[in-house]
Design an enzyme around this catalytic site. Structure first.
Site, mmCIF file in Angstrom:
data_model
loop_
_atom_site.group_PDB
_atom_site.id
_atom_site.type_symbol
_atom_site.label_atom_id
_atom_site.label_comp_id
_atom_site.label_asym_id
_atom_site.label_seq_id
_atom_site.Cartn_x
_atom_site.Cartn_y
_atom_site.Cartn_z
ATOM 1 N N GLY A 1 23.844 -7.689 -5.118
ATOM 2 C CA GLY A 1 22.592 -8.245 -5.631
ATOM 3 C C GLY A 1 22.360 -9.675 -5.196
ATOM 4 O O GLY A 1 21.241 -10.068 -4.867
ATOM 5 N N ASP B 1 23.125 -11.202 -2.468
ATOM 6 C CA ASP B 1 22.658 -11.371 -1.078
ATOM 7 C C ASP B 1 21.307 -10.721 -0.796
ATOM 8 O O ASP B 1 20.521 -11.241 -0.010
ATOM 9 C CB ASP B 1 23.656 -10.706 -0.106
ATOM 10 C CG ASP B 1 24.971 -11.438 -0.047
ATOM 11 O OD1 ASP B 1 25.004 -12.593 -0.501
ATOM 12 O OD2 ASP B 1 25.946 -10.850 0.451
ATOM 13 N N THR B 2 21.090 -9.550 -1.376
ATOM 14 C CA THR B 2 19.973 -8.751 -0.833
ATOM 15 C C THR B 2 18.965 -8.224 -1.847
ATOM 16 O O THR B 2 17.980 -7.609 -1.452
ATOM 17 C CB THR B 2 20.531 -7.509 -0.080
ATOM 18 O OG1 THR B 2 21.159 -6.651 -1.042
ATOM 19 C CG2 THR B 2 21.517 -7.886 0.999
ATOM 20 N N ARG B 3 19.222 -8.433 -3.136
ATOM 21 C CA ARG B 3 18.363 -7.789 -4.137
ATOM 22 C C ARG B 3 16.873 -8.054 -3.912
ATOM 23 O O ARG B 3 16.055 -7.145 -3.958
ATOM 24 C CB ARG B 3 18.733 -8.290 -5.538
ATOM 25 C CG ARG B 3 17.850 -7.692 -6.642
ATOM 26 C CD ARG B 3 18.145 -8.358 -7.975
ATOM 27 N NE ARG B 3 19.564 -8.318 -8.260
ATOM 28 C CZ ARG B 3 20.185 -7.276 -8.800
ATOM 29 N NH1 ARG B 3 19.492 -6.204 -9.095
ATOM 30 N NH2 ARG B 3 21.469 -7.311 -9.033
ATOM 31 N N GLY C 1 28.759 -5.980 -18.024
ATOM 32 C CA GLY C 1 30.127 -6.477 -17.848
ATOM 33 C C GLY C 1 30.664 -6.174 -16.468
ATOM 34 O O GLY C 1 29.943 -5.681 -15.612
ATOM 35 N N GLU D 1 32.197 0.928 -6.711
ATOM 36 C CA GLU D 1 31.194 1.899 -6.231
ATOM 37 C C GLU D 1 31.660 2.518 -4.922
ATOM 38 O O GLU D 1 31.577 3.723 -4.711
ATOM 39 C CB GLU D 1 29.851 1.189 -5.973
ATOM 40 C CG GLU D 1 29.026 0.977 -7.210
ATOM 41 C CD GLU D 1 27.692 0.276 -6.908
ATOM 42 O OE1 GLU D 1 26.996 -0.041 -7.866
ATOM 43 O OE2 GLU D 1 27.369 0.024 -5.717
#
Ligand SMILES: Nc1ncnc2c1ncn2[C@@H]1O[C@H](COP(=O)(O)OP(=O)(O)OP(=O)(O)O)[C@@H](O)[C@H]1O
Ligand SMILES: [Mg+2]
Length: 455
Positions: A15, A17-19, A47, A81
């Site tokens: 998030g 860097d690129t969100r 969290g 992830e």
């Protein structure tokens, strides 16, 4: 692929860097291509631990796109992830596509530079076994074939995104419209239509082709198959398949409904309510036709429908394609169509196949029914709708019942069957239906009864 896939795409990204830039643009492009995408937007507020909801979403996705950027490896969340994604790849054959955004692929693969720093810090904080898992998932993912922004489209983000998303859509082999329960002989007909459309000729003219024929001859079916084939491959900025234009226009507020559907498909709705038909015409003229579009207008039967949709070849952007299906060519005369395509009836072999699918759930007749099937099929004159109706009607009947029905069928003058089916049954009014039945088209009557009892 996991059996219960809900999402087409899962996006894994950092998030920080690129969100707000790359990921937002990528997401918009995925949505434009109707790819249903899961994007976790809550990373900053939750969290550290990755939640079960997110793990489930990864499992329920057909494709995972991983955006490797400078901070990706610093996030424990991203790495968790990643482990899950690679696990799904192994277990369910999930398609995994890495994108290298503002970072050298070799740095990611060898875990150098900022990735090296991130891992050094993780090793101080987390269990070694966990870090090892992260490292090996990262290595595996970074070695998959993917997209490097620096080396594609001269680094131009929008072109890069468009190319990548088209390829993802192709990989998923998504067809957006269901073509037929048992498609038969579609390929050669779509090929013929693509010749009329002059696909691949690099011509920048507007191209308008009418598919013309009697009811039930497969016009809509061919148009759908064509739409599925080209709406992603070709360079259209937007596309729309407007089904049942004629019948919809007859509904209360039908014209406005068509206008709204068109604007929505072309992604131009902007929550704008169309207040009246005339207002809609102006909105379409002003906003829709400045784009290169693919538009299918299905079942047009009156010139008013084209007017309400502001379809005028002079207003359309060059390179746009319009396919219109109709039983009545004069209703599309204002379009000045370039070509008229009249689909050929199904040949004997194709007819028997389609009939058999409906009668026996297989592509040829079962034992004892071969000759009877040939006889019935000869009455359908290659009309798909009639083959479907006859097949469904006879599907659960015994040989003596078939013989008895055939006897009745033989009473219909052979050449007349097609003539009497100039309109598909659904479109007949009561009086016409009576006439229809008078000439002994008992199959249709029985079929309708069966359908009604099902609903
Ligand atoms: N090539 C085919 N293979 C299998 N089924 C087909 C094929 N062509 C048409 N059908 C089936 O036949 C029926 C009639 O086809 P379709 O709706 O395309 O006809 P149409 O020419 O558009 O008719 P109408 O003028 O009434 O709109 C549909 O149920 C369709 O699924
Ligand atoms: Mg049709």
């Amino acid at each position: 692929m996991a059996a219960s896939c809900i999402y087409d795409v899962f996006l894994s990204f950092s998030g920080v860097d690129t969100r707000k830039n790359f990921t937002a643009h990528l997401l918009a492009a995925l949505e434009r291509h109707d790819l249903y995408t899961f994007r976790d937007d809550t990373k900053l507020t939750r969290g550290e631990e990755i939640g079960p909801e997110l793990l489930k979403a990864i499992e329920q996705s057909k494709v995972s796109i991983i955006i490797f950027s400078k901070s990706y490896a610093s996030s424990r969340w991203c790495l968790d992830e990643l482990v899950k994604i690679m696990n799904c790849k192994r277990r369910f054959g999930q398609i995994v596509i890495p994108i290298f955004y503002d970072i050298q692929p070799s740095d990611v693969r060898s875990q150098r530079g900022c990735y090296e720093e991130a891992f050094a810090s993780h090793e101080k904080r987390f269990d070694m076994k966990m870090v090892k898992n992260w490292r090996s998932a990262l290595k595996e993912a970074a070695n998959l074939s993917g997209y490097d922004l620096q080396n594609m489209a001269n680094g131009c983000e929008s072109t890069f995104i468009e190319t990548a998303v088209r390829e993802v859509a192709d990989k998923l082999n998504l067809t957006c419209l269901s073509v037929a329960d048992y498609p038969v002989g579609i390929k050669p007909r779509v090929k013929k239509l693509s010749e009329f459309l002059k696909l691949g000729s690099n011509s920048d003219n507007v191209r308008i082709v009418a598919i013309w024929g009697i009811g039930g001859s497969g016009k809509t079916t061919i148009a759908k198959a064509m739409y599925n084939r080209i709406h992603r491959i070709h360079e259209f900025e937007s596309s729309s398949f407007l089904a049942n234009v004629g019948p919809t226009s007859m509904q209360p507020n039908g014209f406005v409904e068509l206008q709204e559907k068109l604007l929505c498909d072309l992604r131009l709705d902007g929550n704008q309510r169309i207040r009246s038909q005339d207002y809609g015409i102006e909105v379409i003229k002003r906003r829709a036709w400045c784009r290169k579009v693919l538009l299918v207008l299905d079942d047009v039967d009156n010139i008013r429908q084209l007017r309400a949709l502001a379809i005028n070849r002079d207003l359309l952007r060059s390179g746009s394609i319009i396919i219109v299906t109709t039983r009545n060519l004069s209703s599309v005369s204002s379009l000045q169509v370039d070509e008229v395509y009249k689909p050929k009836e199904l040949n004997r072999e194709e007819s028997l196949q389609l009939f058999s699918w409906h009668a026996f759930r297989r592509d040829q007749p079962v034992e004892d029914y071969e000759i009877l099937s040939e006889e019935v099929v000869s009455y359908a004159k290659g009309l798909p709708l009639v083959l479907e109706i006859l097949g469904s009607f006879l599907s659960d009947k015994t040989v003596p019942e078939w013989r008895s029905e055939l006897k009745k069928l033989k009473k219909i003058p052979n050449n007349d069957v097609q003539g009497k089916l100039r309109l598909s049954f659904d479109s007949l009014d009561n009086e016409q239906r009576g006439l229809f039945l008078d000439i002994a088209c008992f199959f249709l009557l029985e079929w309708t009864k069966t359908c009604q009892s099902k609903h």
